[in-house]
Design an enzyme around this catalytic site. Structure first.
Site, PDB file in Angstrom:
ATOM      1  N   HIS A 186     -53.501   4.260 -20.103  1.00  0.00           N
ATOM      2  CA  HIS A 186     -53.681   5.044 -18.716  1.00  0.00           C
ATOM      3  C   HIS A 186     -54.908   4.713 -18.298  1.00  0.00           C
ATOM      4  O   HIS A 186     -55.168   4.945 -17.189  1.00  0.00           O
ATOM      5  CB  HIS A 186     -53.112   6.382 -19.207  1.00  0.00           C
ATOM      6  N   ARG A 293     -37.327  -1.181 -18.226  1.00  0.00           N
ATOM      7  CA  ARG A 293     -37.074  -1.362 -19.387  1.00  0.00           C
ATOM      8  C   ARG A 293     -36.538   0.362 -19.707  1.00  0.00           C
ATOM      9  O   ARG A 293     -37.515   1.061 -19.771  1.00  0.00           O
ATOM     10  CB  ARG A 293     -38.673  -1.286 -19.982  1.00  0.00           C
ATOM     11  N   GLU A 428     -34.617 -14.675 -24.669  1.00  0.00           N
ATOM     12  CA  GLU A 428     -36.132 -14.425 -25.583  1.00  0.00           C
ATOM     13  C   GLU A 428     -35.873 -14.668 -26.872  1.00  0.00           C
ATOM     14  O   GLU A 428     -36.775 -14.195 -27.709  1.00  0.00           O
ATOM     15  CB  GLU A 428     -36.410 -12.958 -25.334  1.00  0.00           C
ATOM     16  N   ASN A 451     -42.593 -12.658 -23.968  1.00  0.00           N
ATOM     17  CA  ASN A 451     -43.226 -11.989 -24.876  1.00  0.00           C
ATOM     18  C   ASN A 451     -42.486 -12.280 -26.302  1.00  0.00           C
ATOM     19  O   ASN A 451     -43.247 -12.233 -27.055  1.00  0.00           O
ATOM     20  CB  ASN A 451     -43.281 -10.475 -24.611  1.00  0.00           C
ATOM     21  N   ASP A 452     -41.283 -11.994 -26.204  1.00  0.00           N
ATOM     22  CA  ASP A 452     -40.382 -12.124 -27.645  1.00  0.00           C
ATOM     23  C   ASP A 452     -40.132 -13.763 -27.854  1.00  0.00           C
ATOM     24  O   ASP A 452     -40.148 -14.181 -28.932  1.00  0.00           O
ATOM     25  CB  ASP A 452     -39.124 -11.291 -27.526  1.00  0.00           C
ATOM     26  N   ARG A 462     -45.755 -10.397 -32.737  1.00  0.00           N
ATOM     27  CA  ARG A 462     -46.407 -10.439 -31.552  1.00  0.00           C
ATOM     28  C   ARG A 462     -47.627  -9.590 -31.730  1.00  0.00           C
ATOM     29  O   ARG A 462     -48.550  -9.471 -30.835  1.00  0.00           O
ATOM     30  CB  ARG A 462     -45.698 -10.133 -30.207  1.00  0.00           C
ATOM     31  N   CYS A 499     -39.332 -12.324 -16.784  1.00  0.00           N
ATOM     32  CA  CYS A 499     -39.977 -11.213 -16.745  1.00  0.00           C
ATOM     33  C   CYS A 499     -41.025 -10.979 -17.818  1.00  0.00           C
ATOM     34  O   CYS A 499     -41.690  -9.794 -17.831  1.00  0.00           O
ATOM     35  CB  CYS A 499     -38.761 -10.179 -17.018  1.00  0.00           C
TER      36      CYS A 499
HETATM   37  C1  PEP Z   1     -40.193 -10.059 -23.158  1.00  0.00           C
HETATM   38  O1  PEP Z   1     -39.932  -9.967 -24.541  1.00  0.00           O
HETATM   39  O2  PEP Z   1     -40.739 -11.065 -22.666  1.00  0.00           O
HETATM   40  C2  PEP Z   1     -39.982  -8.893 -22.274  1.00  0.00           C
HETATM   41  C3  PEP Z   1     -40.313  -8.814 -21.175  1.00  0.00           C
HETATM   42  O3  PEP Z   1     -39.416  -7.635 -22.916  1.00  0.00           O
HETATM   43  P1  PEP Z   1     -40.449  -6.687 -23.900  1.00  0.00           P
HETATM   44  O4  PEP Z   1     -41.731  -6.925 -23.686  1.00  0.00           O
HETATM   45  O5  PEP Z   1     -39.973  -5.243 -23.540  1.00  0.00           O
HETATM   46  O6  PEP Z   1     -39.782  -6.905 -25.240  1.00  0.00           O
HETATM   47 MG    MG Z   2     -38.393  -8.764 -25.446  1.00  0.00          MG
END
Ligand code: PEP
Ligand code: MG
Length: 568
Positions: A186, A293, A428, A451-452, A462, A499
Site C-alpha cells: 500500500h 482476481r 498458464e 506469472n505462472d 515464483r 494478463c
Molecule cells: C498469472 O499467473 O500470470 C496471473 C495473471 O495470475 P496470478 O498472478 O493471479 O497467478
Molecule cells: Mg496465475
C-alpha cells in the site's frame, strides 16, 4: 549504488530524513485483570478507529477516494469480530491487552506473509500496521509527524505504513526509501498516487544513511545513490527532467485508442482484485477488465461470501465498466493462497497441488454459487468467465458443463443472464500450452498468465529468491510457449490476451505485437505507458525484432537485445 524494488516511477533528489523505529516493548506480566484489560483494549480500538477515520477523510480530500480506501480497509479489518474476538479470548486467559494484540496480529501476519501473492502479503503488512498503531495507543506513544518535514525531503524508514504515508505532503517529499515492501504494497500504491518516486526493500537503508545526506531515488530502475559524485548528480538531474517531460507526453495518450504505429488496433485492459478497483481502471483509461482476481472477495473473512455478496461485487465491477468487457476469473486459491476457513490440507508441493480449477471442481457446491453469481451479474454488462490453471480439456469441459447447468437453473427461475456468455482459459501451464490447439477448439478465448507460465515452464517457484535468476519471461522456452499459444488461438479464430505482468513490459510488448496478441491486460497505473509503447512499434518492425530474438539461444542475449531496442 544500492538496489531495491522500483515501486513508484520517477527520479527524486533531496535531503534524507530518517524516521526511526519506536520502542514498543512492554511488561508481559502487567495484566491488571480481565475487565480492565478488555476496557483498555476497547478504548484503544475506539481511538484507532477515530484516528483512522479522520486520516482517511484527510487523504480523501488531499489525495483521492481510492487512497482513502486503504485506510478504510484497516477499519474493516479491525472491525472483523474474529480478530477482536481472538484478542479478547486471550485477555480472558490472563494476558495483558498488548500481548493479546501482538499474538493475534502475529498469527495473521504469519499466515498472510507466507503467501506468494503480493496482494496477500500486503494484508500481512496492513495487519502489522494495525498492530503498531494499537500498541502505540495502549502504551501512550505519540506518532512521528511526517506532515512537517522540510521541502526537498527523501523519507527513509524501515517500513512506511499507510498511516505514515497518508500524512505525506506531496510538495515536501521528493522520494521514499524503505527496507521492506513490494510493488503492490500500500505504501507503493500511495507513493504512485502522489507521484513520489519510491524504492522499497533496500537492504539496511536506515543504517546506511543519516539525516541531511543527499539521496538520489530512481523509482523507475529501483536504484539509489547516497551522497553521489558530481557527475552522477548532474546525470540524474537530466534524467529527472527527461522523466517529467515523458510523463506529460503520456497524458497525451489519455482517451486515445490503443494502436500500433501502423494503425493496428489492440485492446488495453486492466487487472483488478476488488470491484472498487474497476473505478481506478476507468480513471486510468483502461478499455475493459482483462482479469478480475476473485479470490480477494474470499479473503479477510471468516466464511465464504454468499451468492448475494458475490453477485453484488461482480455487478458493481461490470456496471462501473459500462459497456466494456469484464473477464472474471473463477476462484484461484490453494497452493500459496490459503483461506483459513476452507480448511485446506497442508500439501508437500502446493503449487502442484489442489488449487484453482482443481479445487473448484472438487467442491462443486461452492463453485456453483460463484458461477450463479457471475451469470446473474452478466445481465448487467459484458462479462466473460475465465478458468485458471487449466491443464487438460476435461477441466474446461467440466466447467462449461457446470455453467450450462446453472444457466438452465436460472432460466427456470426466470432470472436474467447473458445467454451468450463466453468461457475462456487461462493459459498458464506448459500442459495448456502444449495442447493449445485442442483447448482452442473448445474455449471462447485465451488469456496468457505469464506469472505462472514462467514458474511452471522453468520449474522455478515464483517466490523463491534463490532461483529467481531463472524466473524470466525472456527465457527462450517461455517465449516459445507464449508464441505457440497465440498462434494456436489465432488459427482457431479465438482472441488471445495476456494478463500476466509481462503484458506491460516495454521489452516484451514488441514481441507480443509480432506474435499477434490482441488484448493486453495490465495494472491500471501502466495503461498509458503500455499504450505509448504499443504506439511506437509497427507490426513489421516488431516482427523483424521478434525474428532476431527467436533466433537467439540464451535469456541473457534476448534480454540484452530487447533492452537495446526498447521504446518507451
Ligand atoms: C498469472 O499467473 O500470470 C496471473 C495473471 O495470475 P496470478 O498472478 O493471479 O497467478
Ligand atoms: Mg496465475
Amino acid at each position: 549504488m544500492l538496489n531495491g524494488i522500483a515501486a513508484s516511477r520517477g527520479i527524486g533528489i533531496g535531503s534524507v530524513c530518517v524516521i526511526g523505529e519506536t520502542d514498543l516493548s512492554y511488561d508481559k506480566n502487567k495484566a491488571k485483570g480481565v475487565t480492565e484489560e478488555k476496557a483498555r483494549f476497547q478504548k484503544a480500538v475506539r481511538d484507532f478507529k477515530e484516528e483512522t477515520m479522520a486520516m482517511a477523510e484527510d487523504v480523501r480530500k488531499r489525495i483521492g477516494a481510492k487512497e482513502a480506501e486503504i485506510l478504510e480497509g484497516h477499519l474493516v479489518m479491525i472491525s472483523d469480530p474474529s480478530m477482536a474476538g481472538e484478542m479478547e479470548k486471550m485477555m480472558e486467559t490472563g494476558q495483558c491487552a498488548e500481548a493479546a494484540v501482538e499474538a493475534v496480529c502475529d498469527m495473521f501476519i504469519g499466515m498472510f506473509s507466507k503467501m506468494d501473492d503480493d496482494m496477500m502479503r500486503q494484508r500481512a503488512s496492513d495487519i502489522g500496521d494495525i498492530k503498531v498503531s494499537l500498541l502505540k495507543l495502549l502504551l501512550g506513544i505519540e506518532d512521528v509527524d511526517i506532515r512537517h518535514v522540510a521541502p526537498g525531503t527523501v523519507l527513509v524508514a524501515k517500513d512506511l505504513t499507510p498511516s505514515m504515508t497518508s500524512q505525506i505532503v506531496k510538495e515536501n517529499v521528493v522520494g521514499i526509501l524503505t527496507e521492506v515492501g513490494g510493488k503492490t504494497s500500500h505504501s507503493a500504491i500511495l507513493a504512485r498516487s502522489l507521484e513520489i518516486p519510491a524504492v522499497l526493500s533496500v537492504p539496511n537503508i536506515t543504517e546506511l544513511v543519516k539525516n541531511k545526506d543527499t539521496a538520489i531515488v530512481d523509482g523507475t530502475e529501483g536504484v539509489v545513490y547516497i551522497n553521489p559524485e558530481g557527475d552522477t548528480l548532474s546525470a540524474y538531474i537530466r534524467k529527472r527532467e527527461d522523466f517529467i517531460r515523458k510523463q506529460s507526453e503520456l497524458q497525451g495518450f489519455l482517451g486515445k485508442e490503443t494502436v500500433t504505429a501502423d494503425g493496428e488496433r489492440v485492446e488495453l485492459f486492466c487487472n483488478i482484485g476488488t470491484p472498487k478497483d474497476a473505478a481506478k481502471a476507468v480513471e486510468c483509461d483502461g478499455e475493459g477488465i482483462g482479469l478480475f482476481r476473485t479470490e480477494f472477495l474470499f479473503m479477510d473473512r471468516s466464511h465464504m461470501p454468499t451468492e448475494e455478496e458475490q453477485f453484488a461485487a461482480y455487478k458493481q465491477a461490470v456496471t462501473t465498466m459500462g459497456t466494456r468487457a469484464v473477464i472474471i476469473r473463477t476462484l484461484d486459491i490453494g497452493g500459496d493462497k490459503d483461506i483459513p476457513y476452507l480448511e485446506m490440507k497442508k500439501e508437500e508441493n502446493p503449487f502442484l497441488g489442489y488449487r484453482a480449477v482443481r479445487y473448484c471442481l472438487g467442491n462443486p457446491e461452492s463453485y456453483r454459487i460463484q458461477l450463479r453469481a457471475i451469470l446473474r451479474a452478466s445481465a448487467f454488462g459484458k462479462i466473460k468467465i475465465m478458468v485458471p490453471l487449466v491443464t487438460c480439456v476435461e477441466e474446461l469441459r467440466s466447467v462449461k458443463r457446470m455453467v450450462e447447468e446453472q444457466k438452465r437453473a436460472l432460466e427456470k427461475e426466470g432470472v436474467a443472464f447473458d445467454k451468450e456468455i463466453e468461457v475462456g482459459c487461462m493459459m498458464e501451464t506448459p500442459a495448456a500450452s502444449l495442447i493449445a490447439d485442442l483447448l482452442a477448439k473448445e474455449a471462447d478465448f485465451f488469456s496468457i498468465g505469464t506469472n505462472d507460465l514462467t514458474q511452471y515452464t522453468m520449474s522455478v517457484d515464483r517466490g523463491n529468491a534463490d532461483v529467481a535468476y531463472l524466473y524470466s519471461t525472456f527465457q527462450p522456452s517461455v517465449l516459445r510457449s507464449i508464441k505457440n499459444i497465440i498462434e494456436e488461438g489465432r488459427k482457431a479464430g479465438i482472441p488471445v490476451g495476456m494478463c500476466g505482468e509481462a503484458a506491460a513490459d516495454p521489452m516484451m510488448i514488441p514481441l507480443l505485437i509480432a506474435f499477434g496478441l490482441t488484448e493486453f491486460s495490465v495494472n491500471p497505473v501502466l495503461v498509458l505507458s503500455a499504450r505509448c509503447t504499443i504506439s511506437k512499434w509497427s507490426v513489421k518492425e516488431a516482427r523483424e525484432l521478434a525474428e532476431r530474438v527467436m533466433a537467439l539461444t540464451t535469456e541473457e542475449e534476448i534480454a540484452a537485445l530487447l533492452k537495446r531496442e526498447m521504446r518507451e
